[in-house]
Design an enzyme around this catalytic site. Sequence first.
Site, mmCIF file in Angstrom:
data_model
loop_
_atom_site.group_PDB
_atom_site.id
_atom_site.type_symbol
_atom_site.label_atom_id
_atom_site.label_comp_id
_atom_site.label_asym_id
_atom_site.label_seq_id
_atom_site.Cartn_x
_atom_site.Cartn_y
_atom_site.Cartn_z
ATOM 1 N N ASP A 38 -23.932 -1.348 -19.175
ATOM 2 C CA ASP A 38 -22.706 -2.065 -18.823
ATOM 3 C C ASP A 38 -21.536 -1.250 -19.392
ATOM 4 O O ASP A 38 -21.704 -0.513 -20.368
ATOM 5 C CB ASP A 38 -22.749 -3.467 -19.458
ATOM 6 C CG ASP A 38 -21.560 -4.336 -19.085
ATOM 7 O OD1 ASP A 38 -21.699 -5.143 -18.149
ATOM 8 O OD2 ASP A 38 -20.487 -4.208 -19.720
ATOM 9 N N HIS A 80 -23.143 -9.750 -24.766
ATOM 10 C CA HIS A 80 -22.113 -9.990 -25.800
ATOM 11 C C HIS A 80 -22.460 -11.150 -26.733
ATOM 12 O O HIS A 80 -21.790 -11.343 -27.746
ATOM 13 C CB HIS A 80 -20.752 -10.265 -25.159
ATOM 14 C CG HIS A 80 -20.185 -9.089 -24.426
ATOM 15 N ND1 HIS A 80 -20.014 -7.858 -25.029
ATOM 16 C CD2 HIS A 80 -19.768 -8.931 -23.140
ATOM 17 C CE1 HIS A 80 -19.509 -7.003 -24.143
ATOM 18 N NE2 HIS A 80 -19.363 -7.622 -22.984
ATOM 19 N N ASP A 117 -19.574 -2.631 -14.026
ATOM 20 C CA ASP A 117 -18.161 -2.494 -14.409
ATOM 21 C C ASP A 117 -17.826 -1.064 -14.824
ATOM 22 O O ASP A 117 -16.693 -0.775 -15.221
ATOM 23 C CB ASP A 117 -17.739 -3.522 -15.467
ATOM 24 C CG ASP A 117 -18.795 -3.798 -16.514
ATOM 25 O OD1 ASP A 117 -19.764 -3.033 -16.595
ATOM 26 O OD2 ASP A 117 -18.638 -4.785 -17.260
ATOM 27 N N HIS A 173 -19.145 -2.246 -21.127
ATOM 28 C CA HIS A 173 -18.771 -2.731 -22.454
ATOM 29 C C HIS A 173 -19.919 -2.606 -23.448
ATOM 30 O O HIS A 173 -21.080 -2.718 -23.067
ATOM 31 C CB HIS A 173 -18.324 -4.199 -22.357
ATOM 32 C CG HIS A 173 -17.204 -4.417 -21.391
ATOM 33 N ND1 HIS A 173 -17.421 -4.866 -20.107
ATOM 34 C CD2 HIS A 173 -15.876 -4.201 -21.508
ATOM 35 C CE1 HIS A 173 -16.255 -4.940 -19.471
ATOM 36 N NE2 HIS A 173 -15.301 -4.535 -20.298
HETATM 37 C C1 SP5 Z 1 -20.425 -8.990 -19.399
HETATM 38 C C2 SP5 Z 1 -19.064 -8.338 -19.415
HETATM 39 O O1 SP5 Z 1 -18.850 -7.363 -18.709
HETATM 40 N N1 SP5 Z 1 -18.096 -8.901 -20.150
HETATM 41 C C3 SP5 Z 1 -16.804 -8.326 -20.259
HETATM 42 C C4 SP5 Z 1 -15.753 -9.267 -20.727
HETATM 43 C C5 SP5 Z 1 -14.434 -8.583 -20.915
HETATM 44 N N2 SP5 Z 1 -13.395 -9.505 -21.212
HETATM 45 C C6 SP5 Z 1 -12.151 -9.015 -21.753
HETATM 46 C C7 SP5 Z 1 -11.586 -7.891 -20.952
HETATM 47 C C8 SP5 Z 1 -10.269 -7.437 -21.474
HETATM 48 C C9 SP5 Z 1 -9.790 -6.309 -20.655
HETATM 49 N N3 SP5 Z 1 -8.559 -5.864 -21.092
HETATM 50 C C10 SP5 Z 1 -8.109 -4.728 -20.407
HETATM 51 C C11 SP5 Z 1 -7.100 -4.043 -21.219
HETATM 52 C C12 SP5 Z 1 -7.077 -2.593 -20.859
HETATM 53 N N4 SP5 Z 1 -7.029 -1.783 -22.018
HETATM 54 ZN ZN ZN Z 2 -19.141 -5.408 -19.091
#
Ligand code: SP5
Ligand code: ZN
Length: 364
Positions: free
Chosen positions: A218, A181, A305, A220
């Site tokens: 990942d 990120h 994740d 994300h």
């Molecule tokens: C490296 C990595 O996996 N970083 C991820 C960081 C995520 N942080 C914010 C997560 C917000 C999750 N919100 C959940 C809402 C469901 N829609």
């Molecule tokens: Zn992630």
Amino acid sequence: LAILFDPDTLLHKTIELLGSKLIPALESPERLEAILKALRISEYDIRTVQDDSVRGKERIERVLNLISETHNYGYLQHLREVHDDWVSAGLIDKDGHVLPECFWLPTSTGKPMRPPKDPFARAGYYAFDMSSDIMSESYQAIVGSANLACEGADMLSGFSLEGSGSDVDTVLALCRPPGHHCDGRRAGGYCYINNAALAVSTWRAAHPDAPVGILDIDFHHGNGTQEIFYADPRVLYVSIHGEDEFPYYTGAEDERGVGDGTGMNINYPLKVGSSVDEYMEKLEFALQHLVAYQAGFLIVSLGFDTYHSDPLGSFQIHTEDYATIAAAIRHKLKDVPALILLEGGYVIEHLGANMLSFLKGWKS
Ligand code: SP5
Ligand code: ZN
């Protein structure tokens, strides 16, 4: 297969704002401890990089030098100094946390982005969310994590000082904090240095202009890796991730790169709740692109994740599926040296088994 670990990476213990609650960050040392425990029980050989002679001052200088190819100088200085600056300014105690309050936004004034002198204001200038806290030992862990990516790339390129790289075709770098990120100017999503970008710089020191492939699995989208290589024709970035999930503003299919890099950025967003079959279909497409590109070096940004019960993910992927995923990657790209970098994954009780499953599939 070589596995790299640095105990310094366990020093980083942070807090985050998640769902309007300030809590210990889900990206915790316990994640890595769980993976280490499982690897040790299965008698994997783990190389502890901190204990090596190569992990000296010279080594760190090389790492910082390579990081500076893709990361902003002021940002790196901020990472190193902001915690001390906050302590000196009386904002926090030594055991306190640097969390941003206000983020920089583009304006119509035409004024360039300029870092504020006030260390309190600077925290938000160099971050994009509130999951990138900096505590007293964060910098040491961040550099330790980055060093693992650098060391791994060196081993694979046969550049290693010990010459131990020649017989290794896969390195698993147990990085923490993760990296994908971070765009080189801002921390966010638990990431401070883009470890994948550093690995590319490291590889290029030995193989200039060689085509590099990055597969980001990942949950994300790796907005930082995408950003750093968006215009680069020598890096093919391919990501499979949750559609419209964090980091929310990137990861769409129409983000394909720019200029000479057009077509070299490929995003596969997948709907919330996607099954492993839907996942494997996208993975096959992703691998076809990487094979066609004939990358001489593969970086895998590996996050767990995607696991079905992950608090930050939403795919229907189970432990045994990681073997299937890893086998698919390895079989399609069998002769390509591969650096696997740990990114996210937050179900501590299943991280060890998920990693073992992935490695079993990789070796199959
Ligand atoms: C490296 C990595 O996996 N970083 C991820 C960081 C995520 N942080 C914010 C997560 C917000 C999750 N919100 C959940 C809402 C469901 N829609
Ligand atoms: Zn992630």
